[in-house]
Each structure stands twice: as structure tokens, then as C-alpha cells.
Design an enzyme around this catalytic site. Structure first.
Site, short mmCIF file in Angstrom:
data_model
loop_
_atom_site.label_atom_id
_atom_site.label_comp_id
_atom_site.label_asym_id
_atom_site.label_seq_id
_atom_site.Cartn_x
_atom_site.Cartn_y
_atom_site.Cartn_z
N LYS A 148 0.84 -1.20 0.00
CA LYS A 148 0.00 0.00 0.00
C LYS A 148 0.88 1.25 0.00
O LYS A 148 1.61 1.51 0.97
CB LYS A 148 -0.90 0.04 1.24
N GLY A 171 7.24 4.39 8.03
CA GLY A 171 6.36 5.54 8.29
C GLY A 171 6.64 6.11 9.65
O GLY A 171 7.75 5.98 10.18
N SER A 172 5.63 6.73 10.23
CA SER A 172 5.84 7.44 11.50
C SER A 172 5.97 6.47 12.67
O SER A 172 5.44 5.35 12.65
CB SER A 172 4.68 8.40 11.74
N THR A 173 6.64 6.93 13.70
CA THR A 173 6.80 6.12 14.92
C THR A 173 5.44 5.84 15.55
O THR A 173 5.19 4.73 16.04
CB THR A 173 7.73 6.87 15.90
N GLU A 174 4.54 6.82 15.48
CA GLU A 174 3.21 6.65 16.07
C GLU A 174 2.49 5.45 15.44
O GLU A 174 1.97 4.58 16.15
CB GLU A 174 2.43 7.96 15.83
N GLY A 177 3.87 3.07 13.63
CA GLY A 177 4.68 1.88 13.87
C GLY A 177 4.35 1.24 15.21
O GLY A 177 4.23 0.02 15.32
N GLU A 216 10.46 0.62 10.01
CA GLU A 216 11.41 1.70 9.72
C GLU A 216 10.69 3.00 10.03
O GLU A 216 9.79 3.41 9.27
CB GLU A 216 11.82 1.67 8.24
N CYS A 269 13.59 10.64 6.60
CA CYS A 269 13.65 10.09 7.96
C CYS A 269 15.04 10.24 8.57
O CYS A 269 15.18 10.46 9.76
CB CYS A 269 13.23 8.63 7.96
N GLU A 326 10.57 15.43 15.33
CA GLU A 326 10.86 15.34 13.90
C GLU A 326 9.99 16.38 13.17
O GLU A 326 8.77 16.32 13.22
CB GLU A 326 10.50 13.93 13.42
P1 NAD Z 1 2.52 7.70 8.41
O1 NAD Z 1 2.93 6.75 9.48
O2 NAD Z 1 1.43 8.64 8.68
O3 NAD Z 1 2.05 6.87 7.12
C1 NAD Z 1 2.87 5.89 6.54
C2 NAD Z 1 1.98 4.88 5.84
O4 NAD Z 1 1.21 4.18 6.81
C3 NAD Z 1 0.98 5.48 4.86
O5 NAD Z 1 0.88 4.62 3.75
C4 NAD Z 1 -0.32 5.49 5.67
O6 NAD Z 1 -1.47 5.44 4.88
C5 NAD Z 1 -0.17 4.21 6.47
N1 NAD Z 1 -0.94 4.15 7.71
C6 NAD Z 1 -1.45 5.18 8.44
N2 NAD Z 1 -2.08 4.69 9.54
C7 NAD Z 1 -1.94 3.33 9.50
C8 NAD Z 1 -2.35 2.27 10.36
N3 NAD Z 1 -3.02 2.50 11.49
N4 NAD Z 1 -2.02 1.00 10.04
C9 NAD Z 1 -1.31 0.75 8.92
N5 NAD Z 1 -0.91 1.71 8.04
C10 NAD Z 1 -1.21 2.99 8.35
O7 NAD Z 1 3.87 8.40 7.94
P2 NAD Z 1 4.04 9.46 6.75
O8 NAD Z 1 3.57 10.77 7.25
O9 NAD Z 1 3.48 8.95 5.49
O10 NAD Z 1 5.64 9.43 6.56
C11 NAD Z 1 6.47 10.18 7.30
C12 NAD Z 1 7.11 9.35 8.39
O11 NAD Z 1 7.79 8.23 7.84
C13 NAD Z 1 8.17 10.13 9.12
O12 NAD Z 1 8.05 9.94 10.50
C14 NAD Z 1 9.48 9.53 8.62
O13 NAD Z 1 10.55 9.67 9.49
C15 NAD Z 1 9.09 8.12 8.38
N6 NAD Z 1 10.00 7.47 7.43
C16 NAD Z 1 10.90 6.55 7.90
C17 NAD Z 1 11.81 5.95 7.03
C18 NAD Z 1 12.80 4.93 7.55
O14 NAD Z 1 13.37 4.21 6.74
N7 NAD Z 1 13.02 4.86 8.84
C19 NAD Z 1 11.79 6.27 5.68
C20 NAD Z 1 10.86 7.21 5.22
C21 NAD Z 1 9.97 7.81 6.12
#
Ligand code: NAD
Length: 493
Positions: free
Chosen positions: A186, A238-241, A243, A260, A294, A391
Site C-alpha cells: 500500500k 512511516g511514522s513512529t506513532e 509503527g 522503519e 527520515c 521530527e
Molecule cells: P505515516 O505513518 O502517517 O504513514 C505511513 C503509511 O502508513 C501510509 O501509507 C499510511 O497510509 C499508512 N498508515 C497510516 N495509519 C496506519 C495504520 N493505522 N495502520 C497501517 N498503516 C497505516 O507516515 P508518513 O507521514 O506517510 O511518513 C512520514 C514518516 O515516515 C516520518 O516519521 C518519517 O521519518 C518516516 N519514514 C521513515 C523511514 C525509515 O526508513 N526509517 C523512511 C521514510 C519515512
């Protein structure tokens, strides 16, 4: 299906065909578009296309297709045969590189020189690299000599963010396929188009149906996917929250997961560093992809006796940056990906100023429409300021100082995150000492933001767990437990 052709700026000669609306890519074909939402160009807020919000029944269908492929044709293939598909995908990405670069720039807002020189070639490199592993997994050191052969988990759910849509897709899909898994991926809701174009690449490569499935949608789709009972492994960036929410939701299940997550990297400049080189590294560290990275070097830790010199040179360099049309190959910074992200950056910078930081940006005229934020330096930042701990994920550098190496380490590690760090010094012994002391998954020395498929990438603490890239990245996609009577498919040889 009605289409419109986007004719990009003359310097990028590709013509991208964007459909008016897209269905989901399930079992090798596109479904009929439904429950549509817009994906827009953040540089001018124009609607690029409409994509489907996948619901729980779509998730069921995609996971079932991935399961059939795993239990059937794909699971029966040798590693060498799988590798051929990965090589084919890599070559098609190269052949269609300009198309991908323009599409990614349109949907994400990042400058074309980045999609052209980084996102697309590095995505292709990941497929080439993992193609090479597909028939050599028993030699990857994943199991002790004479132990069981590494075997794929099965169906992998992959959820990715918007900051590197194609590159994150490649980081996820290439190792999963090389090791013999099947995938339901996704993309983020604001950047679905390159994943949908990648689905066409899978068709073009003749990849068996169901091996890769692409579901567009928001967090609800992601949640339904990761919580699906027939998913064996989750790979989330994605975000720590979010994750943490995923980690909670799979507690007590047999699902494997790699996470990640976010970062707040320190970029540490010592007084013996080659200062001009360091300035380039600082700029690349925080303004690459508008700081929506990130591992961005968002906290500059500079030795106190060179602080004024570094900040003065940095400001002079920032005056030369061009912010504007992401499709213009001379633009250094493009648009912020969404209104919500722009609001978050603006709010945190305002808080930084209210808490006592001094804000500076070079003079630059920003476009009237779209989501834009100027390159910004915050000086006089204290460790307790929110701009030093949270962040921001934008083109904003927080500058702090230190006096001794020990103080630099203490300040660099004073964060809940642990994804990356940079060190600038001419002393090799100091680099090794710092690399040993810093609690970060990646430490760059006299450089920053270098990515290579052979290098493992990942974090400590709230930056997540698991690695992507290198041999370590393969380990996340295989099981080394002895074969059970029911697990008769998916030999990785
Ligand atoms: P996000 O966590 O809001 O969303 C990431 C993905 O998760 C999106 O596809 C979103 O639709 C999906 N998502 C949202 N809620 C979900 C849930 N409850 N269950 C499953 N999937 C869900 O993050 P974002 O705003 O898209 O990205 C920015 C974040 O990603 C930043 O915190 C950044 O540091 C992190 N990031 C980390 C890395 C890494 O390799 N560590 C790389 C890129 C980005």
C-alpha cells in the site's frame, strides 16, 4: 478509460500518461475504479488523478491472490527463475526512468533532479542487487553452514510513506521477491501514482499474477492489510506513532515485522573539519527532498569555536539555493508534499521561535499556489526546545553547539530516535570513536545521505527495528526454522 497527457518542461523529454482514475492492482489486473479520492500535484494543487480507496474486501482479495501465487507458480520457481524477473523489472525501470521521474516529481513535489538522479536509479539498483541474491541465498550467511535453507515467510504486507514513494517500494518489493515471498503493498495516500505505474511494469515484465498486488487507500487500508489474518510478515515504513500501533496490533500473533520509523539525526561538525565540504554536507543533509527524509541531518551540532564561521558560510550557501518549479532541472528545493505537512512544519517552527530560537531564511519568492516552505535555519536552539527533539520533516535546520567530543556524543544521543548521524572531522580515530559511541543505525563520516543497496539501513530505539538493504535486509524476509510437513513450497534455491 479517459486519459490526459502531461507534457513536462522541455528539458525532461518524457511524456507521462496519467489516467483520470485508477483501480487496484490485484491478481495481475487492474480492478474497476471506485470509491475514488484525488491525488494532487503539491506544487500547484491541481488534481492529477483519482485513485481507489481499497476497503476490507479488496484487502481480502489481494491477500488471497498473493497466497495463491505463493502456494502455486511463484512458490515453485527456482531462485534463478525469480532472479530473471527481478532483472527484467530493473531494466524496465531504467528504460522508463524519465517517465517515473516526471510522475514522481508531479505527485510528490520533489525536484526533478532528485527523482532523475536518486529515486529512480537507486530504485533500479535495488532490483539489480536483489536479483543477484535470488539464487544465492544459501550463501548469504543467513543460516549456519549445514543448517536449514532459508525459506520465505509467505504473504508480506508492505506499507510505505510518501517521501520516497518509488524508492521505498523498491526497498520493500525487491528483497521480498528475491527471497520468494509474495506481496501486497500500500503506497501513501498522497503519492500513489508511481506504485500504480510500477504495477504496469510488473505486467510488462510478465510477473506471474498475484506475486505483487498494489492497494491504494489511506491509513484504514493500511490497518486492514497489516491486521489481515493471512498475512505472514509486515514491512512498514512511516511514522513512529503508526509503527507503535502496528506493533501493538500484532502482539500475540505469529506475524513477523520490520518497522522503519522516524528520526532526528545529529550532524556533528568538529572544528578540524573541512568546513566548505561540511557546508555541502549540511545542506544536502537537511534540504535534500525538502528535509522530508527520515534520516535527515535535522540537528546541526557544531563545535562552539567554529559556530559563527559555519553559520555565516551556511547562510551564504543557502542564498544560492533555488526554490521553485519541481519540474525545472535547476530547482534545488521543490514543494512540501501536502497541506497537512506544511501546517506541521509551520507550527513547529513557530513553536521554536516562541521558545527562543532565532529564525533565518534566505530571500526567496515562493509560488502563490501549492505548498511551499523556504529553507530555514534556527540558531540558539536548546536541547529542551521542541525543534531539537521532535521530527519536523521539513527544510528546517536546528543549530546547537558543543565544546568537547563527549558533549557532542551526549547531545547527539539525547533523542528517543536512533536512525542516522553524521560526523565531520579530519581525524580518522575520532570518526571511529564517534561511530562507536553514537546510537544510530547509520553513521556517515564526512558525507551525508548516501544510499546503496549493499548497505543495511535501519534504526535503534524509536526509529524501529529490522534492516533494509545488504545481507541483513534479506534476513527479514526469510525464516530459518526447520521445514514443517505443510510448508512444501517456497524453497529459495
Ligand atoms: P505515516 O505513518 O502517517 O504513514 C505511513 C503509511 O502508513 C501510509 O501509507 C499510511 O497510509 C499508512 N498508515 C497510516 N495509519 C496506519 C495504520 N493505522 N495502520 C497501517 N498503516 C497505516 O507516515 P508518513 O507521514 O506517510 O511518513 C512520514 C514518516 O515516515 C516520518 O516519521 C518519517 O521519518 C518516516 N519514514 C521513515 C523511514 C525509515 O526508513 N526509517 C523512511 C521514510 C519515512
Amino acid at each position: 478509460m479517459p486519459t490526459f497527457e502531461y507534457a513536462p518542461a522541455p528539458e525532461s523529454r518524457a511524456v507521462v500518461t496519467i489516467e483520470k482514475s485508477y483501480g487496484l492492482f490485484i491478481d495481475g489486473t487492474f480492478t474497476r475504479p471506485k470509491a475514488l479520492f484525488d491525488t494532487i500535484n503539491p506544487a500547484d494543487e491541481s488534481v492529477l488523478a483519482q485513485v481507489t480507496q481499497a476497503g476490507p474486501r479488496d484487502v481480502d482479495k489481494a491477500v488471497a491472490a498473493a497466497r495463491r501465487a505463493f502456494d502455486g507458480e511463484w512458490g515453485a520457481l527456482s531462485g534463478a527463475e525469480r532472479g530473471k524477473y527481478l532483472f527484467r523489472i530493473a531494466r524496465i525501470l531504467q528504460e522508463r526512468a524519465r517517465e517515473f521521474a516526471v510522475l514522481e516529481t508531479l505527485d510528490n513535489g520533489k525536484p526533478i533532479k532528485e527523482t532523475r538522479d536518486v529515486d529512480v536509479p537507486v530504485a533500479a539498483a535495488h532490483f539489480f542487487y536483489h536479483a543477484g541474491w535470488a539464487d544465492k541465498l544459501e550463501h548469504a550467511g543467513l543460516t549456519p553452514s549445514g543448517g536449514p535453507l532459508p525459506r520465505p515467510h509467505g504473504v508480506v504486507a508492505q506499507v510505505i510513506p510518501w517521501n520516497f514513494p518509488l524508492l521505498m517500494l523498491a526497498w520493500k518489493i525487491a528483497p521480498a521477491l528475491a527471497t520468494g515471498n509474495t506481496v501486497v503493498l500500500k503506497p501513501a495516500e498522497t503519492t500513489p501514482l508511481s506504485a500504480l505505474l510500477f504495477a504496469q511494469v510488473c505486467q510488462q515484465a510478465g510477473l506471474p499474477a498475484g506475486v505483487v498486488n498494489i492497494l491504494t487507500g489511506d491509513g484504514r487500508t493500511g490497518q486492514a492489510l497489516v491486521e489481515h489474518p493471512d498475512v505472514d510478515k509486515i514491512a512498514f515504513t512511516g511514522s513512529t506513532e503508526v509503527g507503535k500501533a502496528i506493533a501493538r496490533s500484532i502482539a500475540g500473533t505469529t506475524k513477523k515485522a520490520t518497522l522503519e520509523l522516524g528520526g532526528k539525526a545529529a550532524n556533528v561538525v568538529f572544528d578540524d573539519a573541512p568546513i566548505d565540504q561540511a557546508i555541502e554536507g549540511i545542506v544536502n543533509g537537511i534540504f535534500f527532498n525538502q528535509g522530508q527524509v527520515c534520516c535527515a541531518g535535522s540537528r546541526l551540532l557544531v563545535q562552539e569555536n567554529v559556530h559563527d564561521q559555519v553559520v555565516a558560510k551556511l547562510k551564504r550557501r543557502l542564498e544560492t539555493l533555488r526554490v521553485g518549479d519541481p519540474l525545472d532541472k535547476n530547482s534545488d528545493l521543490g514543494a512540501i508534499n501536502s497541506r497537512a505537512q506544511l501546517e506541521r512544519i509551520t507550527r513547529l517552527v513557530d513553536i521554536g521561535v516562541a521558545q527562543g530560537a532565532q529564525r533565518w531564511s534566505p530571500e526567496c519568492s515562493l509560488p502563490a499556489t501549492g505548498f511551499w516552505f523556504p529553507p530555514t535555519v534556527l540558531t540558539g536552539v536548546a536541547q529542551t526546545h521542541r525543534v531539537a527533539t521532535e521530527e519536523i520533516f521539513g527544510p528546517v535546520l536546528s543549530v546547537l553547539t558543543f565544546r568537547t567530543p563527549a558533549e557532542a556524543v551526549a547531545k547527539a544521543n539525547n533523542t528517543p530516535y536512533g536512525l542516522s548521524a553524521g560526523v565531520w572531522t579530519e581525524k580518522g580515530s575520532r570518526i571511529l570513536w564517534m561511530a562507536d559511541q553514537l546510537k544510530a543505525g547509520v553513521v556517515w563520516a564526512n558525507t551525508f545521505n548516501r544510499f546503496d543497496p549493499t548497505s543495511p539501513f535501519g534504526g535503534y530505539k524509536e526509529s524501529g527495528y529490522g534492516r533494509e538493504g545488504g545481507r541483513q535486509g534479506l534476513a527479514a524476509y526469510v525464516t530459518t526454522s526447520p521445514r514443517t510437513p505443510s510448508s512444501t513450497t517456497g524453497d529459495t534455491r
